[in-house]
Every structure is written in C-alpha cells, then in structure tokens.
Design an enzyme around this catalytic site. Structure first.
Site: not given
Ligand code: GCB
Length: 605
Positions: A163, A420, A475, A512
């Site tokens: 991403d 990931e 997330y 994250e």
């Molecule tokens: C993730 C990735 C990261 C993305 C992020 C996102 O899990 O490791 O590279 O930018 O999510 O914001 O979706």
C-alpha cells in the site's frame, strides 16, 4: 557493507545534483548501447529523488520499465596508489552501472547500497561518464514482489500487493570515495557491560576485516574524541571504564577507529576507518523487551520515506524535521516500514537516541489481503510460479545485506523480516524457517520478528514460534467493525487474550493501528474519516494496551499521510497519518502527545 566515512586516509566527494535522465519505455537502451555514448534525448533529473513526481508528464509518473541516468565526474588528480570507489545509497529496484561505457556494477534490491571499485576504468585528474540503468519492475522473484499486467489500453502496468506508491529512481546519495589499496572492508562490534563497585564497565568485542593488511590496531574514542581504550589485532575485546551507555532518548556514541597497515612493492599504506557504536544491550524475557536490562515501551509509528515532489528521495531537511516532530510528540521509536531506510536516517537515530525496528522490503507476501482485487482466481502465494525458492533465496540475501549494513547501529533493537506475509499455512512455515535461521546466523545478538496481519489470527498462525516477539498490525474499528468502537474493543481484547495464550512469554508489540483521517474534516458525530474519529479510535486502543503488561509498545499507523496507488479506499493516498503529508498536525497529534509525554515521565528507561 561499511558506511561511507571520511578519514585521514579516505576522501568523499558527493555526486548529488542534477543528472541527465531518459525513459526507455521500449527497453531499447541496452541493445542500442546507450551506455557507450551520451544519452540520445535526456531531460534534467535531480539526484537523490524519485523521478515520478519531478516532471508533470504522466509517462514519467506512471513509467514501468528501465530508465537511464547519466552525468560526468572527475577522478581525483592526486589519486596516486589509492583506489576510487563509486557508491550508491540505493537505486530502486534494479541497477546496472557503466563508467565510460564499461559495466562496473549490477545490483538488485531497491533499498540497500552497493558500490564498485572503478580505479581501473578512470584516469587521475580526468573526466569520466557515469551511466545508470534503473529498472522499477517487480516480479514474483523480487523483494518486494509484484507482477506485470496489461491494462485495457494494452499498456504494461505494474501490480503489487503493498500500500505505497512504487516510486523509483536514484533515491539516495551517490558518492565517489577514495581508500588506500589496503582497506578496512568490514567491522563488527558487539557490546555488553557489567556494573560493580567501581562503576559500570563497557565490554566491546570487535572483529575487523581488512584487505591486504598485515597489522590492525584499534582505538576507542568517546564522544568528545578522547581515547578511552585501544587494542592490537583484527579481533578482540576492549573495556571502557565508567562507560556512558547508549540509552533510548540519549544516544551516546563512541568511535572505534580502525587502523589497518600493510606494505607491498616497497610501499607502506594505512587505512583508517572510524566505526561509530553505542554500548547497550537488548534482551527479550518474560514478555518484556529490555534495553540495558530495563523494560522498554515503544511509543511511535510505522513510517514511510515519502514526501511531496521528491517521493522516496532522501532529504536531510525532511529527515531532521521529522525527528523534531517525533520528539515533540514524545515518541521514542519507529519501524522502518516497509523497507530499509537511508543510512543517514539510521545514523541520525543513533545520535538522537531513537529506537528502531529495522524492517526488510519483504512487504506484500500475501495475496489473500487483496482477495479478488485484481480480478480472476485467487493467487496461490507459495507456489512454483509465484513466491518460490528463488524468491526465498532473494529474501535471505536481502536479510543478510540489511544486517551487514545496519549491524553496528545501536538504534536497531529488532529485525523485522517481513510485513504482513501469509503466516497461516504450512507453506509459510517452510518459507520462514530458513529465513529466521539466516537472520539469527547473521546477527546472534538481536531479537527477530515479523509483522503479523489480521488474518494471521492466533488460532491459525503457524510461524510465531520461530520468533522472539509478537508484532501485530490491527485495524479493529477501521477495516473491521468500521466506526463501531465498542465492537472493535471487544474484538481487540479477545485477540490479545488469545495471543497471550498462543505465545506465552513473548512480548506483544502493536506495530500498526489507525484510521484514515482527512485533515480538516470535523464531525460533531465523530464518524470515520473525521479528525474526531481518529482521536477516539486511538484512545480506545491505548486504553486496551494499558490493561496488558504483555504489551510492550504502540506504534500507530502512520507518522504521516503518504502516497499510494489509486483505489476506492485511497483519497490522494493513505490518510492514516498523525501528520499530513506536508507535516501539519491533525487534532490527534496533540492528544497523543499528552499521552506519550505523560508516559515518558511515568516510566522512561
Ligand atoms: C497495513 C499495511 C500498511 C497499510 C495499512 C493500511 O496493514 O501494513 O502498509 O498502509 O495496513 O493503511 O491499510
């Protein structure tokens, strides 16, 4: 590979500036020998920088394939018996280099340095031409992986599973440096210390490799340049009495000055190489991450090398500014998501006492994340036609190259072998076993980990036993339970409980968590995408983290908004930044600042 350092025996000349540049969309340059004569139709291009955003031409921005850079340089008039080395901090992703039409280097991997001894191809005091062919294509055998496809207009496009935008070019500084024909080629330093009634004594174990040397001696100098220890021989252990430890927040550095001497054909020569280091220890024990024996709690971010105009080009102004912002916020650490950062950044983190999780460029080893995104059948990741033994070998080489570059940085406390990846299959275990072993062989002193994706839930995950820590990207509240923070909190707590059972004794680090947030979007109902929602989501995670002693850190996603490919979930890039892409704070920055400064006061180590 050693960093570039000037010394009494080495001079360094920068080749940064405006080079000449030409796209090669049909990949003709090689066959037409563009390296043999000046480029046929070049345009100006700054180095270091990504080429993509410099011009306003779509064909430059979206280019897939080779591109060429070129400039002249002058060999030092007083070269004498010295060797002349041409060194690139990074060229993304593949490079071939010629000097006056003679090929001198090839390198694969867009985020690590390479160099070539060009002495035999130049004449002291004379001009020569440097030509570089840069190829930005990713394949199933490159790190990171990607593949080529055709769009509806029949154009070749690059697909990848990560991403962030596939910026390319000469991203870091280019230098010419001289060194004597006797040369220090590698230095490895491992530190420890012991505290007794007389104070704390540092123990410094060193190994030197030096081409053609008959005699090596080393001198340790403190930060003020005063000698504090010395020894003879290419390997040994030194003691520093009343040592100043390298500590998070206080980056005290020593220098091991290596002197390598030898003689041949009646001439004597000496190379002097100053290797900086810090005295500190890193240990993982009983769910804790210890730096100098004290529990350390990571506060900070996953970051990107990314900015307006320059893309991934290293910029010292931006670097210093970013560290100022991180320090203002009370952060003490970051992860080099998702690739090795510029050497200058690692040096600077050493100096400012920032703690770094050093990550490889193995991002996107996961085809399940994108699901049916590219259309067609799901791609089986670990298979003969996709991520295969060649990819694994490239990944292992990349790990070794990264560790060779960064092993002496006290700021680096943990290697992250991938971001990931697929981790819930038998094939992923077979893939990672030798890689974890390669990392431990290259550096037996630091913990090793990988960053786990939401789909790698504790019940399915297969590889965590190979590693020392659990690093989680989560997330809840964003990609899952979007906007529903009570449900997100329940999911998060349940998963943490499951990890504690699945990996007892391993510290858990959140690498994250976050929410896309449009700067300036305010909402009385505090809904997703607003600045208020980012505040609420992070506050929820922080409340949960504070309830678990096994959680040793919070690195939110991301330090700043950054550029990505286009897509239905990206509004001019990824907006999960604490700061905007131009580094204005979002509301959350002030809220998190209060927390992190408070934490610093309550249990700083
Ligand atoms: C993730 C990735 C990261 C993305 C992020 C996102 O899990 O490791 O590279 O930018 O999510 O914001 O979706």
């Amino acid at each position: 590979m050693l960093s570039v350092r000037a010394s009494s025996s080495r001079t360094v000349t920068s080749l940064d500036g405006v080079w000449r540049f030409q796209l090669d969309p049909e990949d003709r340059g090689q066959a037409e020998r563009w390296f043999a004569t000046p480029l046929p139709a070049p345009r100006p291009m700054p180095v270091p920088a990504s080429y993509n955003d410099i011009t306003i031409a779509p064909e430059v921005h979206d280019h897939v394939g080779p591109a060429w850079y070129e400039r002249e340089a002058v060999a030092p008039h007083n070269l004498g018996e010295d060797r002349l080395v041409l060194r690139f901090g990074s060229v993304t992703h593949e490079a071939r280099v010629w000097v006056d039409g003679v090929e001198v280097a090839q390198h694969t991997g867009g985020y690590l340095p390479f160099e070539a001894d060009i002495t035999d191809h130049v004449t002291a005091g004379r001009d020569f031409r440097i030509t570089v062919r840069v190829d930005n294509r990713l394949s199933w055998q490159s790190i990171p992986v990607g593949f080529l496809a055709e769009d509806a207009q029949g154009r070749t496009v690059q697909r990848y599973f990560h991403d962030f935008f596939n910026y390319a070019g000469i991203h870091r500084s280019v230098v010419l440096y001289t060194r004597p024909w006797i040369a220090v080629t590698d230095v490895t330093i491992v530190t420890d210390y012991a505290t007794g009634p007389e104070g704390t004594a540092g123990r410094v174990t060193y190994t030197v490799e030096a081409e053609g040397a008959e005699h090596v001696h080393v001198v340790v100098k403190d930060a003020a340049g005063a000698e504090v220890a010395h020894a003879e021989g290419a390997a040994g252990t030194l003691t520093i009495d009343n040592v100043n430890l390298w500590q998070p927040g206080s980056g005290y550095l020593y220098t091991l000055e290596v002197h390598a001497r030898g003689s041949a054909d009646g001439g004597a020569s000496e190379d002097v190489y100053p290797q900086r280091f810090g005295v500190r220890t890193v240990t993982v024990r009983d769910s804790q991450f210890l730096i100098n024996g004290e529990p350390f709690y990571f506060r900070g971010y996953g970051r990107h090398e990314d900015n307006l105009v320059r893309g991934k080009g290293h910029d010292p102004a931006l670097m210093v500014h970013d560290f100022e912002l991180m320090e203002w916020q009370g952060a003490n650490s970051f992860r080099t998501s998702h690739y090795p950062y510029a050497e200058e950044v690692m040096d600077y983190a050493d100096e400012r006492g920032f703690v770094v999780i050093d990550e490889t460029a193995a991002v996107g080893l996961n085809t399940a994340i994108i699901g049916g995104f590219f259309g067609g059948d799901p791609i089986p990741l670990f298979s003969e036609d996709h991520v295969n033994a060649h990819t694994q070998a490239a990944h292992a080489d990349h790990i070794r190259e990264l560790i060779a570059r960064d092993k002496n940085h006290p700021c680096v406390v943990l290697w992250s072998l991938a971001n990931e990846p697929e981790s819930n299959t038998e094939a992923s275990l077979r893939y990672f076993e030798p890689l974890a072993a390669a990392a431990r062989e290259a550096d037996p002193t630091r913990p090793v980990g990988y960053v786990n994706v939401m789909m790698g839930q504790p019940a399915q995950e297969r590889v965590v036993d190979l590693f020392d820590v659990v690093m989680l990207n989560r997330y809840y509240g964003w990609y899952v339970n979007n906007g529903d923070l009570p449900a997100a909190e329940a999911g998060l707590r349940a998963e943490i409980d499951a990890w504690i059972e699945r990996a007892p004794g391993k510290p858990i680090l959140f690498t994250e968590y976050g929410a896309d947030t449009l700067s300036g979007m305010r909402d009385l109902l505090r809904r997703p995408w607003s600045e208020e929602f980012q505040v609420d989501l992070l506050a929820m995670y922080h409340r949960v983290f504070d309830a678990y002693p096994q959680i040793v850190g919070e690195q939110m996603w991301n330090f700043a908004d950054f550029q990505t490919g286009t897509g239905t979930t990206r509004v001019g890039g990824n907006k999960k930044g604490m700061f905007t892409r131009s580094r204005e704070p979002k509301q959350n920055a002030f809220v998190v600042r209060d927390r992190w400064l408070g934490k610093r006061r309550s249990h700083e180590c």
